[in-house]
Design an enzyme around this catalytic site. Structure first.
Site, PDB file in Angstrom:
ATOM      1  N   LYS A  63       0.845  -1.204   0.000  1.00  0.00           N
ATOM      2  CA  LYS A  63       0.000   0.000   0.000  1.00  0.00           C
ATOM      3  C   LYS A  63       0.879   1.252   0.000  1.00  0.00           C
ATOM      4  O   LYS A  63       1.893   1.313   0.707  1.00  0.00           O
ATOM      5  CB  LYS A  63      -0.896  -0.039   1.243  1.00  0.00           C
ATOM      6  CG  LYS A  63      -1.996   1.017   1.288  1.00  0.00           C
ATOM      7  CD  LYS A  63      -2.878   0.792   2.523  1.00  0.00           C
ATOM      8  CE  LYS A  63      -3.954   1.852   2.676  1.00  0.00           C
ATOM      9  NZ  LYS A  63      -4.738   1.677   3.912  1.00  0.00           N
ATOM     10  N   SER A  88      -9.694   2.099   2.931  1.00  0.00           N
ATOM     11  CA  SER A  88      -8.842   2.831   2.021  1.00  0.00           C
ATOM     12  C   SER A  88      -7.925   1.947   1.174  1.00  0.00           C
ATOM     13  O   SER A  88      -7.505   2.343   0.097  1.00  0.00           O
ATOM     14  CB  SER A  88      -7.990   3.826   2.804  1.00  0.00           C
ATOM     15  OG  SER A  88      -7.110   3.135   3.690  1.00  0.00           O
ATOM     16  N   SER A 121      -9.592  -0.365   7.066  1.00  0.00           N
ATOM     17  CA  SER A 121      -9.059  -0.296   5.701  1.00  0.00           C
ATOM     18  C   SER A 121      -8.348  -1.529   5.189  1.00  0.00           C
ATOM     19  O   SER A 121      -7.967  -1.572   4.022  1.00  0.00           O
ATOM     20  CB  SER A 121      -8.123   0.900   5.569  1.00  0.00           C
ATOM     21  OG  SER A 121      -8.887   2.072   5.571  1.00  0.00           O
TER      22      SER A 121
HETATM   23  N1  GLN Z   1     -12.766   4.425   6.376  1.00  0.00           N
HETATM   24  C1  GLN Z   1     -12.168   4.834   7.606  1.00  0.00           C
HETATM   25  C2  GLN Z   1     -11.749   6.284   7.504  1.00  0.00           C
HETATM   26  O1  GLN Z   1     -12.034   6.866   6.534  1.00  0.00           O
HETATM   27  C3  GLN Z   1     -11.010   3.943   7.946  1.00  0.00           C
HETATM   28  C4  GLN Z   1      -9.779   4.225   7.184  1.00  0.00           C
HETATM   29  C5  GLN Z   1      -8.626   3.338   7.513  1.00  0.00           C
HETATM   30  O2  GLN Z   1      -8.771   2.298   8.173  1.00  0.00           O
HETATM   31  N2  GLN Z   1      -7.456   3.775   7.103  1.00  0.00           N
HETATM   32  O3  GLN Z   1     -11.152   6.841   8.353  1.00  0.00           O
END
Ligand code: GLN
EC number: 6.3.5.7
Length: 489
Positions: A78, A153, A177
Site C-alpha cells: 500500500k 482505504s 481499511s
Molecule cells: N474508512 C475509515 C476512515 O475513513 C477507515 C480508514 C482506515 O482504516 N485507514 O477513516
C-alpha cells in the site's frame, strides 16, 4: 505451467515450488508483472510498478542468497508505507514525486524474507475513506464489477489480489481499511493487534489506531505474511515487545475444521439494523456452518459499540490534524506559490490548498476544531471516554466467549459515486470494523458467501495478542465455505 497458472496459485504453494526449484522466483515475479501489464489499466490497483526492483529481489532468491517461508513470493505494498527510492505518495498530490530515503520496518522485513515488491497500491488519500474514490490519482475498480468500489482505504491491495496481480499484499487498518476492502473483493484481510506490527515508516494518519497488516487470498497465506511482517521494533515506541502469536500454526489447525469447544460471541448490536439482507443471510448461513464444526454460539451485548463511529470520527481526525501538519511544502513533495514574493505562511497555505483533497481537508478541520481549547473536553475528551467504554465492552465479552463475530461490512461493494455526496454514508462502511481499532485487538475478514453475485465478508474479532485465535476460526470457516473467484477480466 502457463504464466496465468502461476498467478492463480496460493502464496504457500508458490513458496514451496520456488523452494524445490520447480519454478524460479524470477518466473513467478515475471508472471505477476505480466498480469499487471495485462489487466491493471482496467483495475488500476497500482500507482507505481517497480519491475526492475522486483526482478532484482527475485534473482537474489534464485541465487540462493535468501531462503525462508515466503522467499521469492511477490507482494504489493500500500502506498502509505515508505519504500526506499521508490515513489510513495499516500495517494496524495502533496507527496507527488517523493522518494523516501528509507524503508519502513515492515518493508525491510519483506526484503529480508526475499519477497519481491511488485509496486505500490492505490488507496484513499492518506488512508481516509472507504472506497478509493478519494485517491488523488483516480479510483481502483473492483475486479468483481469494474463499475463498483473495491473498498477502502486499501482498495488497491485487495483488488490486486482479487485480480491475480499479486498473491499477497500489505494494507493498513485505522478503522477498517484492511478488512473492509477484503470483504468487498472476496479476499482475506487481517488487522493484527495494535503494536503487533511496526508503524515505523508508515505515513501516519491516526497514530493510536494505525495498524499495518497482511492481505491474502487464503487464510494460511495471510497468516504466513503476518508472521513475516509482525514482531517487536525498537523504532516504534508503541511496538509490543513479546513473541508474535503462532498464527501459521493456528491457520493450519483451523483447516481441519474442528471448532469443538470454541465459543463465538455474536454481537447483538450488529445483528440487524443497517445491514443488507443478503449480507445478513450469508452471515447466518456461515454461523450455521461453524456450529456444524462444533462451535457454540453465544449472544453478547456490547452496548457502547453504537458510539464507536462518532468517537472514531473525533479521535481519528484529531490525530490526523496533528500528523498532517508536517506537509507544508517545506519538507516533502509539492511546493506551491514560491515565487520569491510570498511569505512562508502563504506558501504553506497555497501548498496545502493545492495538495490536499476535500476529504483530507474535512478531517483536518474537524480535528483542529475538536482539539481547540474551548471544545477539547466536549469532543476529543468525551470521545476518549467512549473509547474506554468500548474497550470494557470487549473485555467483558471476552470473559464469556473466545472471539466475537459479525459481518465485516453492512453492505456489499457499492457503485462509484453512490456515497461520495454525503460523508456519513461513506463512514457507515466501517460501522462494524471501527470498534476493534478503538480497543486495539486483532480482527480478520474472511469471504463467506455472495450476495447478488458480490462477495460478503465475515469478521472475527479476538482479544489483544490472541491473533492466533481468529486465524483458527477463519481457516475453519474457509474450509467450510470455500473461496470465491471473480469473473474473468
Ligand atoms: N474508512 C475509515 C476512515 O475513513 C477507515 C480508514 C482506515 O482504516 N485507514 O477513516
Amino acid at each position: 505451467m502457463t504464466v496465468t497458472d502461476l498467478t492463480r496459485l496460493s502464496a504457500a504453494s508458490l513458496a514451496s515450488k520456488i523452494a524445490s526449484k520447480e519454478v524460479s522466483a524470477v518466473e513467478v515475479t515475471t508472471a505477476h508483472l505480466d498480469r499487471i501489464a495485462a489487466v491493471d489499466e482496467r483495475v488500476h490497483a497500482f500507482l507505481h510498478v517497480d519491475r526492475e526492483g522486483a526482478l532484482a529481489a527475485a534473482r537474489k532468491v534464485d541465487n540462493g542468497e535468501i531462503t525462508g517461508p515466503l522467499a521469492g513470493v511477490p507482494i504489493a505494498v500500500k502506498d502509505v508505507v515508505t519504500t526506499k527510492g521508490v515513489p510513495t505518495t499516500a495517494a496524495s498530490k502533496i507527496l507527488e514525486g517523493w522518494k523516501p530515503p528509507y524503508d519502513a520496518t515492515i518493508v525491510e522485513r519483506l526484503k529480508q524474507a526475499g519477497m519481491p515488491i511488485l509496486g505500490k497500491t492505490n488507496m484513499d488519500e492518506f488512508a481516509m475513506g472507504s472506497s478509493t474514490e478519494y485517491s488523488a490519482y483516480g479510483a481502483t475498480n473492483n475486479p468483481w464489477d469494474l463499475g463498483r468500489i473495491p473498498g477502502g482505504s486499501g482498495g488497491g491491495s485487495s483488488a490486486a489480489l482479487a485480480a491475480f496481480e499479486a498473491p499477497l499484499a500489505i494494507g493498513t487498518d485505522t478503522g477498517g481499511s484492511i478488512r473492509q476492502p477484503g470483504a468487498v473483493t472476496g479476499t482475506v484481510g487481517a488487522k493484527p493487534t495494535y503494536g503487533g506490527t511496526s508503524r515505523y515508516g508508515l505515513i501516519a494518519f491516526s497514530s493510536s489506531l494505525d495498524t499495518p497488516g497482511p492481505c491474502g487470498r487464503t487464510v494460511e497465506d495471510t497468516a504466513l505474511l503476518h508472521s513475516v511482517m509482525a514482531g517487536y521494533d525498537p523504532r516504534d515506541s508503541t511496538s509490543i515487545n513479546a513473541p508474535v502469536p503462532d498464527v501459521v500454526k493456528a491457520a493450519r489447525l483451523g483447516k481441519n475444521g474442528d471448532l469443538s469447544g470454541v465459543k463465538l460471541g455474536v454481537v447483538k448490536e450488529f445483528a440487524g439494523d443497517g445491514s443488507e439482507p443478503g449480507v445478513l443471510s450469508s452471515f447466518h448461513e456461515s454461523l450455521e456452518k461453524l456450529v456444524k464444526l462444533g462451535a457454540e454460539i453465544v449472544e453478547v451485548s456490547c452496548p457502547n459499540f453504537q458510539y464507536a463511529l462518532p468517537a472514531y470520527y473525533l479521535i481519528a481526525p484529531s490525530e490526523a490534524s496533528s500528523n498532517l501538519a508536517r506537509f507544508d511544502g517545506v519538507r516533502y513533495g509539492l511546493r506551491e506559490g514560491d515565487d520569491g514574493n510570498r511569505s512562508l505562511e502563504e506558501v504553506m497555505s497555497l501548498t496545502r490548498e493545492a495538495g490536499f483533497g476535500a476529504e483530507v481537508k474535512r478531517r483536518i478541520i474537524i480535528g483542529t476544531y475538536a482539539l481547540s481549547s474551548g471544545y477539547y473536553d466536549a469532543y476529543y475528551g468525551q470521545a476518549q471516554k467512549v473509547r474506554t467504554l468500548i474497550t470494557r465492552d470487549f473485555q467483558s465479552a471476552f470473559e464469556r466467549v473466545d472471539v466475537l463475530v459479525s459481518p465485516t461490512t453492512p453492505f456489499v461493494a457499492f457503485p462509484f459515486g453512490s456515497r461520495t455526496s454525503d460523508p456519513y454514508q461513506m463512514y457507515l462502511a466501517d460501522l462494524f470494523t471501527i470498534p476493534t481499532n478503538l480497543y486495539g485487538g486483532p480482527a480478520i475478514s474472511v469471504p463467506c458467501g455472495l450476495s447478488e453475485g458480490l462477495p460478503v465478508g465475515f469478521q472475527i474479532m479476538a482479544p489483544t495478542m490472541a491473533d492466533d485465535r481468529m486465524y483458527r476460526v477463519a481457516a475453519a470457516l474457509e474450509s467450510a465455505v470455500g473461496s470465491f473467484t471473480p469473473p474473468e477480466l
